[in-house]
Motif scaffolding. Structure first.
Motif, PDB file in Angstrom:
ATOM      1  N   ASN A   8       0.023  -0.351  10.911  1.00 26.98           N
ATOM      2  CA  ASN A   8       1.321  -0.021  11.493  1.00 26.98           C
ATOM      3  C   ASN A   8       2.382   0.147  10.413  1.00 26.98           C
ATOM      4  OD1 ASN A   8       0.370  -0.035  14.104  1.00 26.98           O
ATOM      5  ND2 ASN A   8       0.932  -2.174  14.481  1.00 26.98           N
ATOM      6  N   SER A   9       2.309  -0.673   9.390  1.00 31.81           N
ATOM      7  CA  SER A   9       3.267  -0.570   8.293  1.00 31.81           C
ATOM      8  C   SER A   9       3.064   0.722   7.503  1.00 31.81           C
ATOM      9  CB  SER A   9       3.120  -1.782   7.366  1.00 31.81           C
ATOM     10  OG  SER A   9       4.048  -1.716   6.312  1.00 31.81           O
ATOM     11  N   ILE A  10       1.803   1.056   7.234  1.00 36.60           N
ATOM     12  CA  ILE A  10       1.483   2.273   6.481  1.00 36.60           C
ATOM     13  C   ILE A  10       1.916   3.521   7.245  1.00 36.60           C
ATOM     14  CG2 ILE A  10      -0.413   3.662   5.522  1.00 36.60           C
ATOM     15  CD1 ILE A  10      -1.930   1.024   5.066  1.00 36.60           C
ATOM     16  N   ALA A  11       1.954   3.428   8.575  1.00 38.67           N
ATOM     17  CA  ALA A  11       2.275   4.585   9.423  1.00 38.67           C
ATOM     18  C   ALA A  11       3.663   5.158   9.156  1.00 38.67           C
ATOM     19  CB  ALA A  11       2.137   4.211  10.887  1.00 38.67           C
ATOM     20  N   SER A  12       4.558   4.358   8.572  1.00 39.51           N
ATOM     21  CA  SER A  12       5.910   4.843   8.305  1.00 39.51           C
ATOM     22  C   SER A  12       6.017   5.551   6.952  1.00 39.51           C
ATOM     23  CB  SER A  12       6.908   3.673   8.352  1.00 39.51           C
ATOM     24  OG  SER A  12       6.629   2.731   7.325  1.00 39.51           O
ATOM     25  N   PHE A  13       4.900   5.721   6.256  1.00 47.84           N
ATOM     26  CA  PHE A  13       4.902   6.443   4.985  1.00 47.84           C
ATOM     27  C   PHE A  13       5.396   7.873   5.218  1.00 47.84           C
ATOM     28  CE2 PHE A  13       2.708   8.852   1.559  1.00 47.84           C
ATOM     29  CZ  PHE A  13       3.203   8.142   0.461  1.00 47.84           C
ATOM     30  N   ARG A  14       6.230   8.368   4.317  1.00 48.34           N
ATOM     31  CA  ARG A  14       6.942   9.621   4.557  1.00 48.34           C
ATOM     32  C   ARG A  14       6.081  10.870   4.449  1.00 48.34           C
ATOM     33  NH1 ARG A  14      12.903   8.986   1.707  1.00 48.34           N
ATOM     34  NH2 ARG A  14      13.596   7.182   2.946  1.00 48.34           N
ATOM     35  N   TYR A  15       4.910  10.768   3.824  1.00 50.49           N
ATOM     36  CA  TYR A  15       4.074  11.947   3.626  1.00 50.49           C
ATOM     37  C   TYR A  15       2.732  11.751   4.329  1.00 50.49           C
ATOM     38  CZ  TYR A  15       7.599  12.358  -0.005  1.00 50.49           C
ATOM     39  OH  TYR A  15       8.803  12.407  -0.670  1.00 50.49           O
ATOM     40  N   PRO A  16       2.667  12.056   5.609  1.00 49.46           N
ATOM     41  CA  PRO A  16       1.451  11.806   6.391  1.00 49.46           C
ATOM     42  C   PRO A  16       0.220  12.536   5.878  1.00 49.46           C
ATOM     43  CG  PRO A  16       3.031  13.142   7.630  1.00 49.46           C
ATOM     44  CD  PRO A  16       3.751  12.618   6.441  1.00 49.46           C
ATOM     45  N   ILE A  21       0.832  -1.203   0.000  1.00 44.23           N
ATOM     46  CA  ILE A  21       0.000   0.000   0.000  1.00 44.23           C
ATOM     47  C   ILE A  21       0.869   1.256   0.000  1.00 44.23           C
ATOM     48  CG2 ILE A  21      -1.629   1.353   1.398  1.00 44.23           C
ATOM     49  CD1 ILE A  21      -2.991  -1.326   2.092  1.00 44.23           C
ATOM     50  N   LYS A  22       1.968   1.251   0.729  1.00 45.31           N
ATOM     51  CA  LYS A  22       2.888   2.390   0.688  1.00 45.31           C
ATOM     52  C   LYS A  22       3.448   2.588  -0.713  1.00 45.31           C
ATOM     53  CE  LYS A  22       5.676   1.313   4.089  1.00 45.31           C
ATOM     54  NZ  LYS A  22       6.784   1.448   5.066  1.00 45.31           N
ATOM     55  N   TYR A  23       3.760   1.502  -1.380  1.00 47.63           N
ATOM     56  CA  TYR A  23       4.263   1.583  -2.751  1.00 47.63           C
ATOM     57  C   TYR A  23       3.216   2.232  -3.665  1.00 47.63           C
ATOM     58  CZ  TYR A  23       7.196   0.102  -6.687  1.00 47.63           C
ATOM     59  OH  TYR A  23       8.027   0.090  -7.773  1.00 47.63           O
ATOM     60  N   ILE A  24       1.953   1.838  -3.472  1.00 50.99           N
ATOM     61  CA  ILE A  24       0.866   2.431  -4.249  1.00 50.99           C
ATOM     62  C   ILE A  24       0.717   3.914  -3.930  1.00 50.99           C
ATOM     63  CG2 ILE A  24      -1.649   2.407  -4.606  1.00 50.99           C
ATOM     64  CD1 ILE A  24      -1.534  -0.639  -4.119  1.00 50.99           C
ATOM     65  N   LEU A  25       0.858   4.273  -2.657  1.00 46.49           N
ATOM     66  CA  LEU A  25       0.756   5.676  -2.259  1.00 46.49           C
ATOM     67  C   LEU A  25       1.855   6.519  -2.895  1.00 46.49           C
ATOM     68  CD1 LEU A  25      -0.126   5.452   1.556  1.00 46.49           C
ATOM     69  CD2 LEU A  25      -1.656   5.929  -0.355  1.00 46.49           C
ATOM     70  N   TYR A  26       3.075   5.997  -2.920  1.00 41.08           N
ATOM     71  CA  TYR A  26       4.165   6.731  -3.549  1.00 41.08           C
ATOM     72  C   TYR A  26       3.938   6.888  -5.054  1.00 41.08           C
ATOM     73  CZ  TYR A  26       7.174   6.485   0.616  1.00 41.08           C
ATOM     74  OH  TYR A  26       7.698   6.639   1.862  1.00 41.08           O
ATOM     75  N   THR A  27       3.249   5.915  -5.642  1.00 39.53           N
ATOM     76  CA  THR A  27       3.041   5.926  -7.092  1.00 39.53           C
ATOM     77  C   THR A  27       1.884   6.825  -7.508  1.00 39.53           C
ATOM     78  OG1 THR A  27       3.782   3.614  -7.124  1.00 39.53           O
ATOM     79  CG2 THR A  27       2.747   4.466  -9.117  1.00 39.53           C
TER      80      THR A  27
END
Length: 293
Positions: free
Chosen positions: A247-255, A216-222
């Motif tokens: 918890n994993s998504i929480a480390s995404f760099r752009y809150p 999901i983080k990869y999708i968010l960055y894309t």
């Protein structure tokens, strides 16, 4: 919600079953399912599809939408290959059906149909930028961008399943393959054990949630979508992997993106058929073409 003035036939071709239904107004009626003759010849399968369509002819449908789990050349209506159906290679499916029934035919892959069905009929219809992710035997994804299905060149957009991740790829870690290869058990059986309190199974789903969160983080960055909607059989075990995923998504760099993301769980029945009939609305058949049938 998409509503049609004339009936549309939707066909969801899977490796196990062929599901069909007719959209009348905004409701699916006459929903059926038959086993897919997956090990038969290409000719036999085509005749089976033709027989199914013929059985709906009394509904006087004006167009046909088809979703398939494989690679396609949608512009020319050619099925390049179909998952779990070995004989379906380079099949001119649209030409075959149009020649038989003289109706417009639209074909797309099942992941695109899933997100389109959710956008036109389900929970995703209030968002303009949505990614649909199917979690099952494999991993699939479809994209709604600015209110329209985005397929990319050769209809290959959203193939995050093949993106390298850890020692394999995202499909390995975010589908049922994870449970089978890492634990020797199917996802459904593992979920049953987890719900019964088996600590080993609970840990397995926590690990799965972590991997899904990384996807999901990869999708968010894309794409930075407003919402991600989860479909497929594994979505039913969502409470087992929700916390570790979050918890994993929480480390995404752009809150500002991740904290506003909506994670939705599909509850739409027959999403594949809904998405298939929605292809006709998405690709906007001119009324002149309809009247000349």
């Amino acid at each position: 919600m998409f509503k049609t003035e004339r009936p549309i036939l939707g066909i969801d071709i899977g490796g196990t079953n062929i599901k069909t239904g007719v959209l009348v107004g905004s409701q699916l009626i006459d929903i059926r399912s038959i086993p897919t003759p997956s090990m038969e010849t290409q000719e036999f399968i085509l005749e089976t599809i033709s027989d199914v369509i013929q059985s709906y002819i009394h509904h006087d449908f004006f167009a046909i939408g088809i979703g398939i789990p494989g690679l396609i050349n949608a512009e020319d209506g050619i099925v390049l290959n179909l998952s779990n159906i070995p004989s379906f290679r380079k099949v001119h499916l649209r030409d075959f059906i149009q020649a038989r029934f003289n109706r417009p035919v639209f074909i797309n892959n099942d992941a695109n149909c899933f997100v389109l069905g959710e956008y036109k009929f389900g929970k995703a219809r209030i968002f303009k930028n949505v990614v649909g992710v199917t979690l099952g035997t494999g991993l699939g994804a479809g994209i709604i961008a600015n209110g329209h299905l985005y397929c990319g060149f050769n209809y290959a957009a959203g193939e995050w399943c093949s993106v390298p991740y850890l020692d394999k790829d995202f499909e390995h870690y975010c589908s049922s393959k994870f449970f089978i290869s890492e634990y020797g058990i199917k996802a459904k059986s593992m979920a049953k054990k987890a719900l019964e309190g088996d600590r080993h199974a609970i840990k397995a789903y926590q690990e799965y949630g972590h991997h899904l969160g990384e996807l999901i983080k990869y999708i968010l960055y894309t794409l930075a979508p407003q919402a991600i909607i989860l479909g497929g059989s594994i979505r039913k075990a969502y409470p087992l992997f929700k916390d570790s995923m979050v918890n994993s998504i929480a480390s995404f760099r752009y809150p500002s993106v991740s904290q506003n993301l909506k994670i939705l769980i599909s509850d739409l029945d027959e999403t594949g058929i809904h998405g298939a009939v929605a292809l006709i609305d998405e690709f906007a058949i001119p009324m002149k073409a309809i009247s000349e049938r």
